[in-house]
Design a protein around this motif. Sequence first.
Motif, PDB file in Angstrom:
ATOM      1  N   TRP A 158      -5.561  98.532  79.644  1.00  0.00           N
ATOM      2  CA  TRP A 158      -6.251  96.733  80.178  1.00  0.00           C
ATOM      3  C   TRP A 158      -6.105  96.070  81.382  1.00  0.00           C
ATOM      4  CZ3 TRP A 158      -4.368  91.734  77.060  1.00  0.00           C
ATOM      5  CH2 TRP A 158      -5.154  90.807  77.885  1.00  0.00           C
ATOM      6  N   ILE A 159      -7.137  95.613  82.028  1.00  0.00           N
ATOM      7  CA  ILE A 159      -6.681  95.057  82.949  1.00  0.00           C
ATOM      8  C   ILE A 159      -7.453  93.601  82.870  1.00  0.00           C
ATOM      9  CG2 ILE A 159      -7.514  94.526  85.690  1.00  0.00           C
ATOM     10  CD1 ILE A 159      -8.559  97.802  85.255  1.00  0.00           C
ATOM     11  N   THR A 160      -6.052  92.938  82.937  1.00  0.00           N
ATOM     12  CA  THR A 160      -6.057  91.773  81.781  1.00  0.00           C
ATOM     13  C   THR A 160      -7.022  90.168  83.267  1.00  0.00           C
ATOM     14  OG1 THR A 160      -4.189  90.086  83.400  1.00  0.00           O
ATOM     15  CG2 THR A 160      -3.856  91.953  80.966  1.00  0.00           C
ATOM     16  N   GLY A 161      -7.231  90.860  84.153  1.00  0.00           N
ATOM     17  CA  GLY A 161      -7.977  90.130  85.628  1.00  0.00           C
ATOM     18  C   GLY A 161      -7.667  88.342  85.781  1.00  0.00           C
ATOM     19  N   ASP A 162      -7.848  87.580  85.912  1.00  0.00           N
ATOM     20  CA  ASP A 162      -7.215  86.317  86.989  1.00  0.00           C
ATOM     21  C   ASP A 162      -7.148  85.403  85.226  1.00  0.00           C
ATOM     22  OD1 ASP A 162      -6.582  87.708  89.170  1.00  0.00           O
ATOM     23  OD2 ASP A 162      -7.047  86.495  90.014  1.00  0.00           O
ATOM     24  N   VAL A 164      -5.529  82.456  82.383  1.00  0.00           N
ATOM     25  CA  VAL A 164      -3.917  82.262  82.064  1.00  0.00           C
ATOM     26  C   VAL A 164      -4.135  83.090  80.045  1.00  0.00           C
ATOM     27  CG1 VAL A 164      -3.992  79.817  83.242  1.00  0.00           C
ATOM     28  CG2 VAL A 164      -6.083  79.883  80.982  1.00  0.00           C
ATOM     29  N   LEU A 165      -3.702  82.575  79.618  1.00  0.00           N
ATOM     30  CA  LEU A 165      -2.718  82.018  78.144  1.00  0.00           C
ATOM     31  C   LEU A 165      -4.196  81.601  77.758  1.00  0.00           C
ATOM     32  CD1 LEU A 165      -1.956  84.190  76.177  1.00  0.00           C
ATOM     33  CD2 LEU A 165      -0.186  82.635  75.969  1.00  0.00           C
ATOM     34  N   PHE A 166      -5.318  82.291  76.205  1.00  0.00           N
ATOM     35  CA  PHE A 166      -5.533  81.572  76.058  1.00  0.00           C
ATOM     36  C   PHE A 166      -6.525  81.748  75.067  1.00  0.00           C
ATOM     37  CE2 PHE A 166      -9.078  83.630  78.370  1.00  0.00           C
ATOM     38  CZ  PHE A 166     -10.459  82.917  78.057  1.00  0.00           C
ATOM     39  N   ARG A 167      -7.476  81.501  73.431  1.00  0.00           N
ATOM     40  CA  ARG A 167      -7.719  82.048  72.461  1.00  0.00           C
ATOM     41  C   ARG A 167      -8.907  83.917  72.724  1.00  0.00           C
ATOM     42  NH1 ARG A 167     -12.872  81.998  70.756  1.00  0.00           N
ATOM     43  NH2 ARG A 167     -12.833  81.119  72.019  1.00  0.00           N
ATOM     44  N   GLY A 168      -9.141  83.188  74.327  1.00  0.00           N
ATOM     45  CA  GLY A 168      -9.589  84.897  74.626  1.00  0.00           C
ATOM     46  C   GLY A 168      -9.451  85.987  74.828  1.00  0.00           C
ATOM     47  N   VAL A 169      -7.829  85.326  75.401  1.00  0.00           N
ATOM     48  CA  VAL A 169      -6.991  86.843  75.775  1.00  0.00           C
ATOM     49  C   VAL A 169      -6.258  87.364  74.792  1.00  0.00           C
ATOM     50  CG1 VAL A 169      -7.064  87.278  78.389  1.00  0.00           C
ATOM     51  CG2 VAL A 169      -5.351  85.409  76.350  1.00  0.00           C
ATOM     52  N   ARG A 170      -6.294  86.220  73.304  1.00  0.00           N
ATOM     53  CA  ARG A 170      -5.339  86.520  72.494  1.00  0.00           C
ATOM     54  C   ARG A 170      -6.114  87.488  71.544  1.00  0.00           C
ATOM     55  NH1 ARG A 170      -0.877  82.245  71.366  1.00  0.00           N
ATOM     56  NH2 ARG A 170      -1.260  81.271  72.640  1.00  0.00           N
ATOM     57  N   GLU A 171      -7.387  87.300  72.248  1.00  0.00           N
ATOM     58  CA  GLU A 171      -8.569  88.032  70.950  1.00  0.00           C
ATOM     59  C   GLU A 171      -7.701  89.623  71.480  1.00  0.00           C
ATOM     60  OE1 GLU A 171     -12.791  86.661  71.069  1.00  0.00           O
ATOM     61  OE2 GLU A 171     -11.934  84.726  70.136  1.00  0.00           O
ATOM     62  N   VAL A 172      -7.603  89.717  72.209  1.00  0.00           N
ATOM     63  CA  VAL A 172      -7.967  91.449  72.862  1.00  0.00           C
ATOM     64  C   VAL A 172      -6.830  92.642  71.965  1.00  0.00           C
ATOM     65  CG1 VAL A 172      -7.546  92.728  74.809  1.00  0.00           C
ATOM     66  CG2 VAL A 172      -8.043  91.111  75.098  1.00  0.00           C
ATOM     67  N   PRO A 173      -5.604  91.942  71.638  1.00  0.00           N
ATOM     68  CA  PRO A 173      -5.055  92.789  70.152  1.00  0.00           C
ATOM     69  C   PRO A 173      -6.100  92.568  69.116  1.00  0.00           C
ATOM     70  CG  PRO A 173      -3.921  90.780  71.343  1.00  0.00           C
ATOM     71  CD  PRO A 173      -4.669  90.455  71.783  1.00  0.00           C
ATOM     72  N   GLU A 174      -6.501  92.406  68.464  1.00  0.00           N
ATOM     73  CA  GLU A 174      -6.884  91.710  67.109  1.00  0.00           C
ATOM     74  C   GLU A 174      -8.003  92.182  67.714  1.00  0.00           C
ATOM     75  OE1 GLU A 174      -8.149  87.685  66.641  1.00  0.00           O
ATOM     76  OE2 GLU A 174      -6.561  87.355  67.100  1.00  0.00           O
ATOM     77  N   ARG A 175      -8.663  92.898  68.714  1.00  0.00           N
ATOM     78  CA  ARG A 175      -9.726  94.038  68.749  1.00  0.00           C
ATOM     79  C   ARG A 175      -9.639  95.258  69.690  1.00  0.00           C
ATOM     80  NH1 ARG A 175     -15.516  91.594  70.203  1.00  0.00           N
ATOM     81  NH2 ARG A 175     -15.119  89.495  69.778  1.00  0.00           N
ATOM     82  N   THR A 177      -6.192  97.915  70.406  1.00  0.00           N
ATOM     83  CA  THR A 177      -4.877  98.786  70.796  1.00  0.00           C
ATOM     84  C   THR A 177      -4.418  98.745  71.908  1.00  0.00           C
ATOM     85  OG1 THR A 177      -4.848  99.517  68.379  1.00  0.00           O
ATOM     86  CG2 THR A 177      -2.986 100.436  70.613  1.00  0.00           C
ATOM     87  N   VAL A 178      -4.160  98.686  72.710  1.00  0.00           N
ATOM     88  CA  VAL A 178      -3.239  98.362  73.895  1.00  0.00           C
ATOM     89  C   VAL A 178      -2.271  99.608  74.483  1.00  0.00           C
ATOM     90  CG1 VAL A 178      -3.155  97.650  76.290  1.00  0.00           C
ATOM     91  CG2 VAL A 178      -4.261  95.888  74.593  1.00  0.00           C
ATOM     92  N   ASP A 179      -2.486 100.539  75.232  1.00  0.00           N
ATOM     93  CA  ASP A 179      -1.455 101.374  75.251  1.00  0.00           C
ATOM     94  C   ASP A 179      -0.886 100.380  76.838  1.00  0.00           C
ATOM     95  OD1 ASP A 179       0.224 104.256  75.529  1.00  0.00           O
ATOM     96  OD2 ASP A 179      -1.040 104.003  77.181  1.00  0.00           O
ATOM     97  N   THR A 180      -1.657 100.214  77.394  1.00  0.00           N
ATOM     98  CA  THR A 180      -1.291 100.108  79.220  1.00  0.00           C
ATOM     99  C   THR A 180      -2.229  99.346  79.449  1.00  0.00           C
ATOM    100  OG1 THR A 180      -0.286 102.412  79.640  1.00  0.00           O
ATOM    101  CG2 THR A 180      -0.516 100.538  81.552  1.00  0.00           C
ATOM    102  N   VAL A 181      -0.896  97.544  79.978  1.00  0.00           N
ATOM    103  CA  VAL A 181      -2.000  96.497  80.659  1.00  0.00           C
ATOM    104  C   VAL A 181      -1.248  96.874  81.632  1.00  0.00           C
ATOM    105  CG1 VAL A 181       0.598  95.071  79.608  1.00  0.00           C
ATOM    106  CG2 VAL A 181      -1.859  94.176  80.208  1.00  0.00           C
ATOM    107  N   LEU A 182      -2.190  96.293  82.870  1.00  0.00           N
ATOM    108  CA  LEU A 182      -2.510  96.001  84.249  1.00  0.00           C
ATOM    109  C   LEU A 182      -2.337  94.363  84.233  1.00  0.00           C
ATOM    110  CD1 LEU A 182      -2.171  97.805  86.983  1.00  0.00           C
ATOM    111  CD2 LEU A 182      -4.435  96.881  87.024  1.00  0.00           C
ATOM    112  N   LEU A 183      -1.059  93.759  84.730  1.00  0.00           N
ATOM    113  CA  LEU A 183      -0.989  92.390  84.242  1.00  0.00           C
ATOM    114  C   LEU A 183      -1.317  91.200  85.374  1.00  0.00           C
ATOM    115  CD1 LEU A 183      -0.440  90.744  81.339  1.00  0.00           C
ATOM    116  CD2 LEU A 183       2.379  91.386  82.648  1.00  0.00           C
ATOM    117  N   HIS A 184      -2.459  91.052  85.514  1.00  0.00           N
ATOM    118  CA  HIS A 184      -2.144  89.744  86.909  1.00  0.00           C
ATOM    119  C   HIS A 184      -1.265  88.516  86.474  1.00  0.00           C
ATOM    120  CE1 HIS A 184      -6.317  90.957  88.958  1.00  0.00           C
ATOM    121  NE2 HIS A 184      -5.519  92.079  88.076  1.00  0.00           N
TER     122      HIS A 184
END
Length: 262
Positions: A158-162, A164-175, A177-184
């Motif tokens: 997963w590449i987060t992109g630019d 902030v923390l909000f509902r949309g990115v909180r949905e990612v682990p609900e949809r 499983t992430v092994d590696t995150v490239l964290l902006h």
Amino acid sequence: MKDVRVTHIGGPTTLIEVAGWRILTDPTFDPPGHRYAFGWGTSSRKLSGPALAAADVEPVDAVLLSHEHHADNLDGAGRKLLARAPVVVTTRAGARRLDGRARGLRPWATTELTAPGKPSITVTATPCRHGPPLSRPVAGPVIGFALRWETQEHGVFWITGDTVLFRGVREVPERMTVDTVLLHLGAVRFPLTGRLHYSLTAAEAVELCRLVQPRTIIPVHYEGWSHFTQGRDAVAEAFAATPDNLGQRLHWLPLPSQGTAG
């Protein structure tokens, strides 16, 4: 993640090599020293150059472009590289502005990267909000990317992109499983808007990774520009303070060393 190599070129720019694919993220290859306008009275100065020149990275098979309207994600040299890339994936608005030379995705839409002799890679666009609530008309649309291919064992890349923390990115682990995150990261701020931030702070990054629980965390987009307000030390300190040892999952790639603005 097994059989994946990630090279940090500078800022958000990385080269991801997997299963014969060479995938570039947010190409920025300009030298340091120039100041770029971001609109609405905001600007930033590039402080360090890329670790590799574009010629040293090419050829690439695809470019994943989180957004094309900010120079810390796509600069002049990066735009020239786009013209030579076989595939560019970005936002729908960005694809229109690139005159149809890119595949435009809305959040949660997918596209396939295919090539003879290589396994296909499914690219899913993930939500981003590049600033505080109601900032989209100013900051513009952005997406992240989740990559899935046949030989993955534990989850997506997963590449987060630019964002902030909000509902949309909180949905990612609900949809997924992430092994590696490239964290902006970077906690981007501008004098014009005071303490408002436009990318993940260290504290937000910790909260997000607690939700996602990736096995590997690769920080990017935290150095090389004057509008970044939190660098490696702040991020490392925040992760080291977690009781669940998230800091042990951080993998710091070598920082750019090719040039620094005086």
